[in-house]
Design an enzyme around this catalytic site. Structure first.
Site, PDB file in Angstrom:
ATOM      1  N   ALA A  66       0.845  -1.190   0.000  1.00  0.00           N
ATOM      2  CA  ALA A  66       0.000   0.000   0.000  1.00  0.00           C
ATOM      3  C   ALA A  66       0.882   1.244   0.000  1.00  0.00           C
ATOM      4  CB  ALA A  66      -0.900  -0.010   1.219  1.00  0.00           C
ATOM      5  N   GLU A 114       0.075  -9.648   0.222  1.00  0.00           N
ATOM      6  CA  GLU A 114      -1.345 -10.019   0.394  1.00  0.00           C
ATOM      7  C   GLU A 114      -2.036 -10.289  -0.952  1.00  0.00           C
ATOM      8  OE1 GLU A 114      -1.674  -6.529   2.951  1.00  0.00           O
ATOM      9  OE2 GLU A 114      -2.703  -7.802   4.402  1.00  0.00           O
ATOM     10  N   GLU A 134       4.442  -4.513   7.925  1.00  0.00           N
ATOM     11  CA  GLU A 134       3.572  -3.443   8.437  1.00  0.00           C
ATOM     12  C   GLU A 134       3.886  -3.052   9.877  1.00  0.00           C
ATOM     13  OE1 GLU A 134       2.478  -6.008   6.656  1.00  0.00           O
ATOM     14  OE2 GLU A 134       0.941  -5.392   5.233  1.00  0.00           O
TER      15      GLU A 134
HETATM   16  N1  CAA Z   1       4.544   3.344  -0.312  1.00  0.00           N
HETATM   17  C1  CAA Z   1       4.876   4.505  -0.922  1.00  0.00           C
HETATM   18  N2  CAA Z   1       6.007   4.663  -1.643  1.00  0.00           N
HETATM   19  C2  CAA Z   1       6.827   3.592  -1.713  1.00  0.00           C
HETATM   20  C3  CAA Z   1       6.549   2.372  -1.070  1.00  0.00           C
HETATM   21  C4  CAA Z   1       5.338   2.270  -0.347  1.00  0.00           C
HETATM   22  N3  CAA Z   1       4.933   1.116   0.226  1.00  0.00           N
HETATM   23  N4  CAA Z   1       7.559   1.514  -1.321  1.00  0.00           N
HETATM   24  C5  CAA Z   1       8.431   2.174  -2.114  1.00  0.00           C
HETATM   25  N5  CAA Z   1       8.000   3.432  -2.332  1.00  0.00           N
HETATM   26  C6  CAA Z   1       8.621   4.478  -3.158  1.00  0.00           C
HETATM   27  C7  CAA Z   1       9.816   5.107  -2.454  1.00  0.00           C
HETATM   28  O1  CAA Z   1       9.391   6.116  -1.565  1.00  0.00           O
HETATM   29  C8  CAA Z   1      10.597   5.642  -3.648  1.00  0.00           C
HETATM   30  O2  CAA Z   1       9.964   6.805  -4.090  1.00  0.00           O
HETATM   31  P1  CAA Z   1      10.883   8.127  -4.459  1.00  0.00           P
HETATM   32  O3  CAA Z   1      11.731   7.665  -5.614  1.00  0.00           O
HETATM   33  O4  CAA Z   1       9.884   9.171  -4.816  1.00  0.00           O
HETATM   34  O5  CAA Z   1      11.688   8.401  -3.233  1.00  0.00           O
HETATM   35  C9  CAA Z   1      10.356   4.584  -4.716  1.00  0.00           C
HETATM   36  O6  CAA Z   1       9.167   3.896  -4.334  1.00  0.00           O
HETATM   37  C10 CAA Z   1      11.471   3.556  -4.820  1.00  0.00           C
HETATM   38  O7  CAA Z   1      11.665   2.976  -3.558  1.00  0.00           O
HETATM   39  P2  CAA Z   1      13.044   3.027  -2.735  1.00  0.00           P
HETATM   40  O8  CAA Z   1      13.855   4.190  -3.178  1.00  0.00           O
HETATM   41  O9  CAA Z   1      12.731   2.921  -1.280  1.00  0.00           O
HETATM   42  O10 CAA Z   1      13.727   1.684  -3.266  1.00  0.00           O
HETATM   43  P3  CAA Z   1      14.797   0.797  -2.503  1.00  0.00           P
HETATM   44  O11 CAA Z   1      15.292  -0.194  -3.491  1.00  0.00           O
HETATM   45  O12 CAA Z   1      15.790   1.632  -1.791  1.00  0.00           O
HETATM   46  O13 CAA Z   1      13.953   0.017  -1.355  1.00  0.00           O
HETATM   47  C11 CAA Z   1      12.082  -1.237  -0.500  1.00  0.00           C
HETATM   48  C12 CAA Z   1      12.940  -0.873  -1.714  1.00  0.00           C
HETATM   49  C13 CAA Z   1      12.936  -2.034   0.514  1.00  0.00           C
HETATM   50  C14 CAA Z   1      10.944  -2.096  -0.990  1.00  0.00           C
HETATM   51  C15 CAA Z   1      11.564   0.050   0.181  1.00  0.00           C
HETATM   52  O14 CAA Z   1      11.013   0.880  -0.800  1.00  0.00           O
HETATM   53  C16 CAA Z   1      10.529  -0.201   1.223  1.00  0.00           C
HETATM   54  O15 CAA Z   1      10.840  -0.647   2.315  1.00  0.00           O
HETATM   55  N6  CAA Z   1       9.243   0.089   0.920  1.00  0.00           N
HETATM   56  C17 CAA Z   1       8.146  -0.035   1.832  1.00  0.00           C
HETATM   57  C18 CAA Z   1       7.654  -1.459   1.911  1.00  0.00           C
HETATM   58  C19 CAA Z   1       6.549  -1.593   2.926  1.00  0.00           C
HETATM   59  O16 CAA Z   1       6.693  -1.305   4.087  1.00  0.00           O
HETATM   60  N7  CAA Z   1       5.371  -2.070   2.463  1.00  0.00           N
HETATM   61  C20 CAA Z   1       4.215  -2.223   3.290  1.00  0.00           C
HETATM   62  C21 CAA Z   1       3.303  -1.058   3.104  1.00  0.00           C
HETATM   63  S1  CAA Z   1       1.984  -1.070   4.269  1.00  0.00           S
HETATM   64  C22 CAA Z   1       0.810  -2.065   3.585  1.00  0.00           C
HETATM   65  O17 CAA Z   1       0.959  -2.622   2.524  1.00  0.00           O
HETATM   66  C23 CAA Z   1      -0.455  -2.171   4.392  1.00  0.00           C
HETATM   67  C24 CAA Z   1      -1.383  -3.220   3.977  1.00  0.00           C
HETATM   68  O18 CAA Z   1      -1.369  -4.335   4.447  1.00  0.00           O
HETATM   69  C25 CAA Z   1      -2.419  -2.948   2.993  1.00  0.00           C
END
Ligand code: CAA
Length: 260
Positions: A66, A114, A134
């Site tokens: 998300a 999911e 999460e």
């Molecule tokens: N939401 C919003 N933006 C996200 C995102 C997310 N879940 N995951 C990645 N992005 C964005 C980053 O902010 C970045 O954007 P910018 O270029 O504008 O800065 C772009 O995507 C590329 O990501 P990274 O620069 O972070 O890439 P990376 O290779 O350094 O890292 C990653 C990759 C480890 C996946 C890291 O992006 C990360 O940890 N993302 C979050 C993952 C996460 O926590 N997901 C769970 C979300 S909560 C959820 O899903 C709730 C539910 O159950 C419904």
């Protein structure tokens, strides 16, 4: 079908649905979820589609879940709507009247994991990183992770993953049965399409019966599940495809199923 966050392509009788926001690792917001719901609703009614493949655009991710930027300011009510919509999408995928295969090409985190959990089968590339992180954001999974992960890998392993937010690599995910198959990154789509074609050659009608027996039976007690199996087993005998399957066997030829 023309969408902003989802792309759909058909290869013969297989529909490939691609989450298409690669610059944000195919994260999903409300609009993306609505599009996905619409796509699967259309595919459900499309008799020319026998099997669906769900994957992510780009090199890095199936979906990083998300959209955290959108969730940051969400109220209680907005979060509820977001979760309900996510559940509608995952239920639509799970209960689709045809098999859905997740081709997991990299990160499948949170909502991405999911979505994969809602599919019938999960094939991952060797660079997969999959989990429910999460807890690190101060929330819990909201699109079925607390329910489907434990049903797939067991309650204790699901707790281990969700409590710690640990992200698994391919070997670890395969070991606990979170993915069914791991393949080389460059071979992911060809292997998944091979599998999809193999399934597509079966009777689509009989596949819909067996998917119902497996999915609905899984949430029933054993006796009720066996009753459901009997109902669906006998229903097979009212189809043309059962005749064709058995005749073909007796005539020592390959069956040609019509989905009737
Ligand atoms: N939401 C919003 N933006 C996200 C995102 C997310 N879940 N995951 C990645 N992005 C964005 C980053 O902010 C970045 O954007 P910018 O270029 O504008 O800065 C772009 O995507 C590329 O990501 P990274 O620069 O972070 O890439 P990376 O290779 O350094 O890292 C990653 C990759 C480890 C996946 C890291 O992006 C990360 O940890 N993302 C979050 C993952 C996460 O926590 N997901 C769970 C979300 S909560 C959820 O899903 C709730 C539910 O159950 C419904």
């Amino acid at each position: 079908m023309d969408f902003k966050y989802v792309e759909v392509n058909k290869e013969e009788e297989i529909a490939v649905v691609k989450l298409n926001r690669p610059e944000k690792l195919n994260t999903l917001n409300l609009e993306g979820l609505r599009e996905l719901l619409e796509v699967f609703t259309v595919l459900e009614r499309d008799d020319t589609v026998k099997t669906v493949v769900l994957t992510g655009a780009g090199e890095k991710a199936f979906s990083a879940g998300a959209d955290i930027k959108k969730m940051e300011k969400m109220s209680f009510q907005e979060a509820r709507v977001f979760s309900i919509l996510g559940h509608e999408v995952t239920k639509k995928i799970e209960n689709l009247n045809k098999p859905v295969i997740a081709a997991i090409n990299g990160y499948a985190l949170g909502g991405g994991c999911e979505l994969a959990l809602a599919c019938d089968l999960r094939v991952a590339s060797e660079n997969v990183r999959i989990g429910q992180p999460e807890i690190n954001l101060g929330i819990i999974p909201g699109w079925g992770g607390t329910q489907r992960l434990s049903r797939l890998v067991g309650l204790s392993k699901a707790k281990m993953l969700i409590y710690t937010g640990k992200v698994l690599n391919a070997e670890e995910a395969l070991e606990i049965g979170l993915v069914d198959l791991v393949v080389k990154k460059e071979e992911l789509m060809s292997k998944v399409m091979e599998l999809a074609k193999e399934i597509t050659n079966k009777s689509s009608l009989i596949l819909s019966f067996v998917k119902k027996a497996l999915n609905e039976g899984f949430n029933m007690d054993l006796n009720r599940g066996c009753e459901l199996e009997t109902e669906l087993f006998s229903l097979c005998f009212s189809t043309e495809d059962h005749k064709e399957g058995m005749e073909a066997f007796l005539e020592k030829r390959k069956p040609e199923f019509k989905g009737k």
